[in-house]
Design an enzyme around this catalytic site. Structure first.
Site, short mmCIF file in Angstrom:
data_model
loop_
_atom_site.label_atom_id
_atom_site.label_comp_id
_atom_site.label_asym_id
_atom_site.label_seq_id
_atom_site.Cartn_x
_atom_site.Cartn_y
_atom_site.Cartn_z
N THR A 98 -11.37 19.61 2.50
CA THR A 98 -12.08 21.21 3.21
C THR A 98 -11.90 22.07 2.22
OG1 THR A 98 -9.96 20.75 5.00
CG2 THR A 98 -10.34 22.82 4.86
N TYR A 132 -10.13 18.65 17.32
CA TYR A 132 -11.04 19.27 19.03
C TYR A 132 -10.96 18.49 20.12
CZ TYR A 132 -13.92 21.82 22.33
OH TYR A 132 -14.18 22.55 23.38
N TYR A 175 -5.31 12.16 6.29
CA TYR A 175 -4.84 13.83 6.45
C TYR A 175 -4.02 13.98 7.74
CZ TYR A 175 -6.15 18.05 4.94
OH TYR A 175 -6.75 19.85 4.52
N ARG A 211 -5.62 23.45 11.00
CA ARG A 211 -6.75 23.26 11.42
C ARG A 211 -7.75 21.95 12.70
NH1 ARG A 211 -9.85 24.87 7.73
NH2 ARG A 211 -9.28 25.37 5.24
N LYS A 233 -2.20 12.54 2.96
CA LYS A 233 -1.92 13.81 2.73
C LYS A 233 -0.79 14.63 3.71
CE LYS A 233 -4.85 17.94 1.41
NZ LYS A 233 -6.13 18.64 1.19
N ILE A 271 -2.32 16.21 -3.18
CA ILE A 271 -3.83 17.16 -3.22
C ILE A 271 -3.55 18.37 -3.04
CG2 ILE A 271 -5.63 16.92 -2.13
CD1 ILE A 271 -4.58 13.62 -1.28
#
Length: 293
Positions: A46, A109, A135, A140, A163, A205
């Protein structure tokens, strides 16, 4: 074993004014992080603006980092997608150019079901032989990896870590119950590193490591070595700067901060753009207070 222990930097991707990747600055950044003692580099996450890189650029960035690192520390390529076939392609290409592991975000999405989410990760993992780090960042993606789902995904042979960026300490504790020699838990939030380490995590991270690689790595290793006071001092000292780099959406402020250090130009690709003047003022204030400027 494990992929890495300590601090992995979620590296910014330097860009030129025309939006192309500045590979000269990228290689110089990698060299600096190696000199500073960072434990791993995550390319095209990201923070690296992967979502606006073309596939060819995406893989070229990972390859450039791999070549510059030259085997000294692990290089982890961000290869997640909301299209499983696209994720497979990026993952296979990242392995081809030498990535040591992959960071694969949950599909965004689409709102995958639990059943299809397992199939998604299985499909990617079947096509690569290197470790995969899950992740989870629901803020997000709209998709949270629950402890039960992590336990299920952990059964896939090359899923070797997560993560965890939910910010939910109770969830983090449950996920850390799953940690073992073959599955590591990394904080995805710079302000929650020590809480995660305290329940069995292996590191972070990190976004703040773009500015403080040596300090962030040392903080983790101090904690794991039993110097809790030193680690706590670092975690708390970093907080004002951590808050500053998340004043706007990541990676807008942190890239500006790296630019203020003179280590990359401050260029982005839309829909990201330069930070507000107030954000720049805050960055300068907190970077000066920390002794970076």
């Amino acid at each position: 074993m494990g992929i890495f222990t300590g601090a992995g930097v979620a590296l910014v991707t330097p860009m030129n004014a025309d939006g192309t990747v500045n590979f000269e600055q990228l290689r110089a950044l990698v060299d600096w992080h190696l000199e500073q003692g960072i434990d791993a580099i995550i390319a095209c996450g990201t923070t690296g603006e992967a979502s606006t890189l073309k596939d060819e650029e995406h893989i070229a960035v990972i390859e450039a980092v791999v070549k510059q690192v030259a085997g000294r520390i692990p290089v982890i390529g961000g290869t997640g997608s909301n299209d499983t076939q696209h994720g497979i392609h990026l993952s296979m290409e990242a392995e081809r150019v030498g990535a040591d592991a992959l960071l694969v975000v949950t599909p965004y999405y689409n709102k995958a079901t639990n059943k299809s989410l397992v199939k998604h990760y299985e499909a990617i993992c079947e096509k690569v032989s290197i470790p995969v780090i899950l992740y989870s960042v629901a803020s997000r993606t709209g998709l949270n990896l629950t402890p039960a789902m992590v336990a299920e995904l952990k059964k896939i042979p090359n899923v070797q870590g997560i993560k965890e960026a939910s910010g939910n300490i109770s969830q983090i504790v449950e996920i850390c119950q799953l940690a073992d020699d073959n599955f590591q838990v990394y904080s995805g939030n710079d302000d929650q590193v020590l809480p995660l380490l305290s329940v069995g995590g292996s590191g972070v991270i990190s976004t703040i490591a773009n500015l403080l690689p040596a300090e962030t790595s040392k903080m983790v290793h101090d904690y794991l070595a039993g110097d809790l006071q030193a680690a706590q001092k670092t975690q708390l000292a970093q907080l004002p700067l951590i808050h500053a780099i998340f004043t706007e959406v990541n990676p807008v402020p942190v890239k500006a901060a790296v630019s203020l250090l003179g280590k990359c130009d401050c260029h982005y690709r839309l829909p990201l753009d330069a930070p507000e003047d107030s954000t720049l003022a805050l960055l300068k204030k907190e970077m000066t207070a920390y002794g970076l400027l």
